[in-house]
Design a protein around this motif. Structure first.
Motif, mmCIF file in Angstrom:
data_model
loop_
_atom_site.group_PDB
_atom_site.id
_atom_site.type_symbol
_atom_site.label_atom_id
_atom_site.label_comp_id
_atom_site.label_asym_id
_atom_site.label_seq_id
_atom_site.Cartn_x
_atom_site.Cartn_y
_atom_site.Cartn_z
ATOM 1 N N UNK A 64 -0.878 -17.323 -1.328
ATOM 2 C CA UNK A 64 0.055 -17.672 -2.641
ATOM 3 C C UNK A 64 0.729 -16.506 -3.023
ATOM 4 N N UNK A 65 0.314 -15.485 -2.850
ATOM 5 C CA UNK A 65 1.090 -14.227 -3.343
ATOM 6 C C UNK A 65 2.291 -13.799 -2.418
ATOM 7 N N UNK A 66 2.372 -14.224 -1.150
ATOM 8 C CA UNK A 66 3.471 -14.072 -0.345
ATOM 9 C C UNK A 66 4.410 -15.191 -0.692
ATOM 10 N N UNK A 67 3.749 -16.420 -1.167
ATOM 11 C CA UNK A 67 4.587 -17.588 -1.469
ATOM 12 C C UNK A 67 5.631 -17.285 -2.700
ATOM 13 N N UNK A 68 4.523 -16.703 -3.659
ATOM 14 C CA UNK A 68 5.477 -16.328 -4.844
ATOM 15 C C UNK A 68 6.550 -15.202 -4.601
ATOM 16 N N UNK A 69 6.260 -14.186 -3.829
ATOM 17 C CA UNK A 69 7.094 -13.124 -3.665
ATOM 18 C C UNK A 69 8.285 -13.797 -2.953
ATOM 19 N N UNK A 127 -2.995 -28.620 -9.485
ATOM 20 C CA UNK A 127 -3.119 -30.178 -9.856
ATOM 21 C C UNK A 127 -3.386 -30.885 -8.580
ATOM 22 N N UNK A 128 -2.917 -30.466 -7.445
ATOM 23 C CA UNK A 128 -3.156 -31.599 -6.006
ATOM 24 C C UNK A 128 -3.756 -30.495 -5.093
ATOM 25 N N UNK A 129 -5.347 -30.540 -4.907
ATOM 26 C CA UNK A 129 -5.702 -29.672 -3.851
ATOM 27 C C UNK A 129 -5.232 -29.595 -2.405
ATOM 28 N N UNK A 130 -4.554 -31.040 -2.198
ATOM 29 C CA UNK A 130 -3.924 -30.997 -0.877
ATOM 30 C C UNK A 130 -2.856 -30.202 -0.592
ATOM 31 N N UNK A 131 -2.286 -29.756 -1.795
ATOM 32 C CA UNK A 131 -0.985 -28.803 -1.829
ATOM 33 C C UNK A 131 -1.440 -27.388 -1.450
ATOM 34 N N UNK A 132 -1.003 -26.599 -0.613
ATOM 35 C CA UNK A 132 -1.334 -25.169 -0.275
ATOM 36 C C UNK A 132 -0.058 -24.458 0.120
ATOM 37 N N UNK A 133 0.004 -23.441 -0.410
ATOM 38 C CA UNK A 133 1.128 -22.408 -0.116
ATOM 39 C C UNK A 133 0.655 -21.384 0.802
ATOM 40 N N UNK A 134 0.558 -21.542 2.151
ATOM 41 C CA UNK A 134 0.252 -20.249 3.159
ATOM 42 C C UNK A 134 1.492 -19.831 3.585
#
Length: 308
Positions: A1-6, A301-308
């Motif tokens: 998540x941190x890398x996605x936000x960056x 909101x949706x556990x199927x969504x993941x930001x890897x």
């Protein structure tokens, strides 16, 4: 998540530069003399025009003057108006009022809109469903300035429940009615969007599975159905904050609210390009950050969504 936000934050940089450059070019490339009429009925002397042209970098190519302005903007220097007033001072006085008004409108439209949409979707066709659909259609069809004038006249003039105009430093209580007026159109859209999204998920396979497993109806609705149904609503709410702040000119004018709307309106009339550009740059930042926040909320909101 941190890398996605960056990564997303880095993507905001070219978007911010591109959008602010377009606004800057549109504001300062308008034909005509921006200093016309600044010296009263007589024309401004050439020395004054030359000094102001140099101060605002109007003798440079548009891309050169933009990057000079961007450099000042990144250091917190929003420039000065033609009368010598710091734009940052004007924004500091007006921006908190409009932000407070927009947040109140966002809360009102979110709470009322989502509640109405969820109730009508769960209860199905009937009196409540027809009432909500008719009410939202009415709000969509009526312009915001009509809604504002009618409520101001009825509640402020006829019934005297409120003051028709807010004070110079309005509190939350004074901004509830203007916030309702500002968010009335979006509230109608959110209600219909919530209703449609809930009805789509109501017949989904995972809802039937959760019900067959014996989960309580409140848990099925609150944990499973509502979370997935809120994804399009959250998207709308996230992008709507910037629209509420930028579109508050009419509402602020009706209730005499000293906010960003009036500041931009006066700046446009006075051809104060520095003020207009600075306010729009702040609104662009609001849009970009809210879009980032919406993307992050998707995973919650949706556990199927993941930001890897």
């Amino acid at each position: 998540m941190g890398r996605y936000i960056l990564r997303r934050l880095l993507q905001l940089i070219p978007v911010f530069i591109g959008t602010t450059f377009i606004i800057y070019a549109l504001v300062w490339a308008i034909p005509g003399n921006p200093f016309a009429g600044k010296c009263g009925s007589r024309g401004c002397p050439p020395t004054y025009i030359a000094e102001m042209t140099q101060q605002y970098n109007l003798d440079d190519p548009i891309y050169v003057s933009y990057f000079k302005y961007l450099g000042d903007l990144l250091t917190g220097n929003f420039g000065e108006t033609y009368s010598g007033i710091e734009v940052s001072t004007l924004i500091q006085n007006a921006y908190p009022v409009t932000l407070k008004l927009a947040l109140i409108a966002l809360v009102i439209e979110g709470v009322i809109g989502i509640s109405a949409g969820v109730l009508t979707a769960l209860r199905g066709k009937g009196f409540l469903d027809s009432l909500v659909l008719a009410s939202t259609l009415f709000l969509i069809a009526i312009p915001v300035f009509v809604t504002g004038f009618v409520l101001q006249y009825l509640l402020g003039v006829q019934l005297e429940w409120i003051d028709p105009s807010v004070s110079s430093d309005p509190g939350i209580g004074e901004l509830i009615l203007p916030g309702f007026v500002l968010g009335s159109l979006s509230m109608a859209y959110i209600s219909r969007l919530s209703r449609t999204s809930m009805l789509e998920n109501k017949s989904a396979d995972y809802i039937r599975t959760a019900t067959a497993k014996g989960l309580a109806p409140r848990r099925v609705v609150g944990i499973h159905m509502l979370r997935n149904s809120l994804i399009p609503v959250v998207t709308f709410l996230g992008t709507d904050l910037g629209a509420l702040m930028g579109g508050a000119i009419v509402t602020e004018g009706i209730f005499n609210i000293p906010g960003i709307g009036g500041l931009v309106y006066d700046a446009i009339l006075g051809q104060e390009g520095t003020t207009v550009t600075a306010v729009v740059a702040l609104l662009v930042m609001v849009y970009l950050l809210m879009n980032l926040l919406v993307d992050v909320l998707y995973a919650a909101l949706d556990p199927r969504i993941r930001y890897d």
